[in-house]
Design a protein around this motif. Sequence first.
Motif, PDB file in Angstrom:
ATOM      1  N   ARG A  30       0.834  -1.216   0.000  1.00  0.00           N
ATOM      2  CA  ARG A  30       0.000   0.000   0.000  1.00  0.00           C
ATOM      3  C   ARG A  30       0.864   1.259   0.000  1.00  0.00           C
ATOM      4  O   ARG A  30       0.546   2.225  -0.688  1.00  0.00           O
ATOM      5  N   ALA A  31       1.930   1.251   0.784  1.00  0.00           N
ATOM      6  CA  ALA A  31       2.840   2.408   0.803  1.00  0.00           C
ATOM      7  C   ALA A  31       3.458   2.631  -0.569  1.00  0.00           C
ATOM      8  O   ALA A  31       3.600   3.768  -1.031  1.00  0.00           O
ATOM      9  N   ILE A  32       3.820   1.534  -1.242  1.00  0.00           N
ATOM     10  CA  ILE A  32       4.395   1.635  -2.586  1.00  0.00           C
ATOM     11  C   ILE A  32       3.359   2.180  -3.563  1.00  0.00           C
ATOM     12  O   ILE A  32       3.645   3.091  -4.347  1.00  0.00           O
ATOM     13  N   LEU A  33       2.137   1.642  -3.519  1.00  0.00           N
ATOM     14  CA  LEU A  33       1.090   2.130  -4.413  1.00  0.00           C
ATOM     15  C   LEU A  33       0.762   3.598  -4.155  1.00  0.00           C
ATOM     16  O   LEU A  33       0.529   4.367  -5.083  1.00  0.00           O
ATOM     17  N   ARG A  34       0.732   3.993  -2.876  1.00  0.00           N
ATOM     18  CA  ARG A  34       0.461   5.384  -2.523  1.00  0.00           C
ATOM     19  C   ARG A  34       1.508   6.294  -3.162  1.00  0.00           C
ATOM     20  O   ARG A  34       1.179   7.333  -3.725  1.00  0.00           O
ATOM     21  N   ASP A  35       2.754   5.879  -3.108  1.00  0.00           N
ATOM     22  CA  ASP A  35       3.812   6.681  -3.725  1.00  0.00           C
ATOM     23  C   ASP A  35       3.647   6.726  -5.240  1.00  0.00           C
ATOM     24  O   ASP A  35       3.738   7.785  -5.850  1.00  0.00           O
ATOM     25  N   ILE A  36       3.379   5.584  -5.860  1.00  0.00           N
ATOM     26  CA  ILE A  36       3.238   5.530  -7.314  1.00  0.00           C
ATOM     27  C   ILE A  36       2.076   6.408  -7.787  1.00  0.00           C
ATOM     28  O   ILE A  36       2.212   7.166  -8.744  1.00  0.00           O
ATOM     29  N   TYR A  37       0.935   6.311  -7.116  1.00  0.00           N
ATOM     30  CA  TYR A  37      -0.268   7.013  -7.575  1.00  0.00           C
ATOM     31  C   TYR A  37      -0.401   8.449  -7.097  1.00  0.00           C
ATOM     32  O   TYR A  37      -1.023   9.264  -7.767  1.00  0.00           O
ATOM     33  N   THR A  38       0.174   8.777  -5.933  1.00  0.00           N
ATOM     34  CA  THR A  38      -0.015  10.132  -5.391  1.00  0.00           C
ATOM     35  C   THR A  38       1.284  10.910  -5.231  1.00  0.00           C
ATOM     36  O   THR A  38       1.248  12.108  -5.036  1.00  0.00           O
ATOM     37  N   GLY A  39       2.409  10.215  -5.241  1.00  0.00           N
ATOM     38  CA  GLY A  39       3.678  10.887  -5.003  1.00  0.00           C
ATOM     39  C   GLY A  39       3.941  11.167  -3.540  1.00  0.00           C
ATOM     40  O   GLY A  39       4.929  11.792  -3.189  1.00  0.00           O
ATOM     41  N   ARG A  40       3.063  10.691  -2.662  1.00  0.00           N
ATOM     42  CA  ARG A  40       3.223  10.905  -1.215  1.00  0.00           C
ATOM     43  C   ARG A  40       4.099   9.820  -0.622  1.00  0.00           C
ATOM     44  O   ARG A  40       3.865   8.638  -0.830  1.00  0.00           O
ATOM     45  N   LEU A  41       5.074  10.249   0.123  1.00  0.00           N
ATOM     46  CA  LEU A  41       5.973   9.324   0.808  1.00  0.00           C
ATOM     47  C   LEU A  41       5.618   9.343   2.288  1.00  0.00           C
ATOM     48  O   LEU A  41       6.148  10.123   3.057  1.00  0.00           O
ATOM     49  N   ASP A  42       4.687   8.498   2.690  1.00  0.00           N
ATOM     50  CA  ASP A  42       4.196   8.506   4.057  1.00  0.00           C
ATOM     51  C   ASP A  42       4.963   7.524   4.928  1.00  0.00           C
ATOM     52  O   ASP A  42       4.877   6.323   4.738  1.00  0.00           O
ATOM     53  N   VAL A  43       5.678   8.063   5.884  1.00  0.00           N
ATOM     54  CA  VAL A  43       6.383   7.221   6.836  1.00  0.00           C
ATOM     55  C   VAL A  43       5.499   6.955   8.047  1.00  0.00           C
ATOM     56  O   VAL A  43       5.648   5.961   8.725  1.00  0.00           O
ATOM     57  N   ASP A  44       4.542   7.816   8.299  1.00  0.00           N
ATOM     58  CA  ASP A  44       3.682   7.658   9.468  1.00  0.00           C
ATOM     59  C   ASP A  44       2.984   6.302   9.475  1.00  0.00           C
ATOM     60  O   ASP A  44       2.758   5.729  10.524  1.00  0.00           O
ATOM     61  N   ASP A  45       2.631   5.796   8.306  1.00  0.00           N
ATOM     62  CA  ASP A  45       1.989   4.490   8.232  1.00  0.00           C
ATOM     63  C   ASP A  45       3.000   3.356   8.376  1.00  0.00           C
ATOM     64  O   ASP A  45       2.632   2.202   8.439  1.00  0.00           O
ATOM     65  N   ASN A  46       4.276   3.689   8.389  1.00  0.00           N
ATOM     66  CA  ASN A  46       5.330   2.676   8.379  1.00  0.00           C
ATOM     67  C   ASN A  46       6.346   2.962   9.475  1.00  0.00           C
ATOM     68  O   ASN A  46       7.366   3.579   9.238  1.00  0.00           O
ATOM     69  N   PRO A  47       6.066   2.512  10.689  1.00  0.00           N
ATOM     70  CA  PRO A  47       7.055   2.706  11.748  1.00  0.00           C
ATOM     71  C   PRO A  47       8.350   1.960  11.431  1.00  0.00           C
ATOM     72  O   PRO A  47       8.446   1.279  10.428  1.00  0.00           O
ATOM     73  N   GLU A  48       9.308   2.079  12.265  1.00  0.00           N
ATOM     74  CA  GLU A  48      10.673   1.590  12.017  1.00  0.00           C
ATOM     75  C   GLU A  48      10.787   0.254  11.286  1.00  0.00           C
ATOM     76  O   GLU A  48      11.458   0.189  10.261  1.00  0.00           O
ATOM     77  N   ARG A  64      15.466   7.414   5.506  1.00  0.00           N
ATOM     78  CA  ARG A  64      14.599   7.226   6.674  1.00  0.00           C
ATOM     79  C   ARG A  64      15.112   6.108   7.590  1.00  0.00           C
ATOM     80  O   ARG A  64      15.095   6.235   8.812  1.00  0.00           O
ATOM     81  N   VAL A  65      15.560   5.016   6.976  1.00  0.00           N
ATOM     82  CA  VAL A  65      16.106   3.907   7.766  1.00  0.00           C
ATOM     83  C   VAL A  65      17.323   4.380   8.551  1.00  0.00           C
ATOM     84  O   VAL A  65      17.493   4.028   9.719  1.00  0.00           O
ATOM     85  N   GLN A  66      18.155   5.199   7.937  1.00  0.00           N
ATOM     86  CA  GLN A  66      19.324   5.732   8.659  1.00  0.00           C
ATOM     87  C   GLN A  66      18.885   6.498   9.893  1.00  0.00           C
ATOM     88  O   GLN A  66      19.514   6.412  10.937  1.00  0.00           O
ATOM     89  N   GLN A  67      17.802   7.265   9.790  1.00  0.00           N
ATOM     90  CA  GLN A  67      17.322   8.066  10.915  1.00  0.00           C
ATOM     91  C   GLN A  67      16.671   7.211  11.994  1.00  0.00           C
ATOM     92  O   GLN A  67      16.717   7.543  13.171  1.00  0.00           O
ATOM     93  N   LEU A  68      16.052   6.111  11.603  1.00  0.00           N
ATOM     94  CA  LEU A  68      15.261   5.313  12.530  1.00  0.00           C
ATOM     95  C   LEU A  68      15.957   4.090  13.105  1.00  0.00           C
ATOM     96  O   LEU A  68      15.447   3.479  14.026  1.00  0.00           O
ATOM     97  N   VAL A  69      17.080   3.728  12.524  1.00  0.00           N
ATOM     98  CA  VAL A  69      17.680   2.438  12.840  1.00  0.00           C
ATOM     99  C   VAL A  69      17.973   2.289  14.343  1.00  0.00           C
ATOM    100  O   VAL A  69      18.425   3.202  15.004  1.00  0.00           O
ATOM    101  N   ALA A  70      17.635   1.134  14.839  1.00  0.00           N
ATOM    102  CA  ALA A  70      17.844   0.809  16.254  1.00  0.00           C
ATOM    103  C   ALA A  70      18.980  -0.212  16.357  1.00  0.00           C
ATOM    104  O   ALA A  70      19.245  -0.951  15.409  1.00  0.00           O
ATOM    105  N   PRO A  71      19.647  -0.275  17.494  1.00  0.00           N
ATOM    106  CA  PRO A  71      20.788  -1.185  17.645  1.00  0.00           C
ATOM    107  C   PRO A  71      20.490  -2.638  17.283  1.00  0.00           C
ATOM    108  O   PRO A  71      21.335  -3.326  16.733  1.00  0.00           O
ATOM    109  N   ASP A  72      19.259  -3.093  17.529  1.00  0.00           N
ATOM    110  CA  ASP A  72      18.962  -4.497  17.275  1.00  0.00           C
ATOM    111  C   ASP A  72      18.804  -4.850  15.796  1.00  0.00           C
ATOM    112  O   ASP A  72      18.780  -6.026  15.440  1.00  0.00           O
ATOM    113  N   ILE A  73      18.708  -3.844  14.911  1.00  0.00           N
ATOM    114  CA  ILE A  73      18.605  -4.175  13.488  1.00  0.00           C
ATOM    115  C   ILE A  73      19.769  -3.634  12.653  1.00  0.00           C
ATOM    116  O   ILE A  73      19.777  -3.770  11.441  1.00  0.00           O
ATOM    117  N   ILE A  74      20.765  -3.044  13.313  1.00  0.00           N
ATOM    118  CA  ILE A  74      21.903  -2.490  12.573  1.00  0.00           C
ATOM    119  C   ILE A  74      22.587  -3.559  11.721  1.00  0.00           C
ATOM    120  O   ILE A  74      22.901  -3.319  10.555  1.00  0.00           O
TER     121      ILE A  74
END
Length: 102
Positions: free
Chosen positions: A31-49, A74-84
């Motif tokens: 859905r996030a990918i389709l939203r970007d393709i169809y609207t150009g919106r890059l919504d991170v709010d719907d996609n936590p870390e 965004r991943v660089q900004q959100l990355v947590a020690p357990d997923i580095i």
Amino acid sequence: DVAMGSMFNSNVSEESALEITIPEIDVSVFRAILRDIYTGRLDVDDNPEPRAMDVLISADRFGLGRLRAYYAERVQQLVAPDIIAKVCRWADSRGMLQLKSF
């Protein structure tokens, strides 16, 4: 982009199918990918870390450069020690050295 578009512009079964199965992708990520393709919106709010990394992987998989670049940052900004380690392994395999600068 080209990777997804070519599936619908060639003589393959997906061209006339009412339903297409895309393995190994979560509905919310798609859905996030389709939203970007169809609207150009890059919504991170719907996609936590954890979702940000999933969207990044899928954007790379489908050749969606703008979405890939956005979620890489965004991943660089959100990355947590357990997923580095996961992020670094994936970044190394895809040649995204900017993601390894933690």
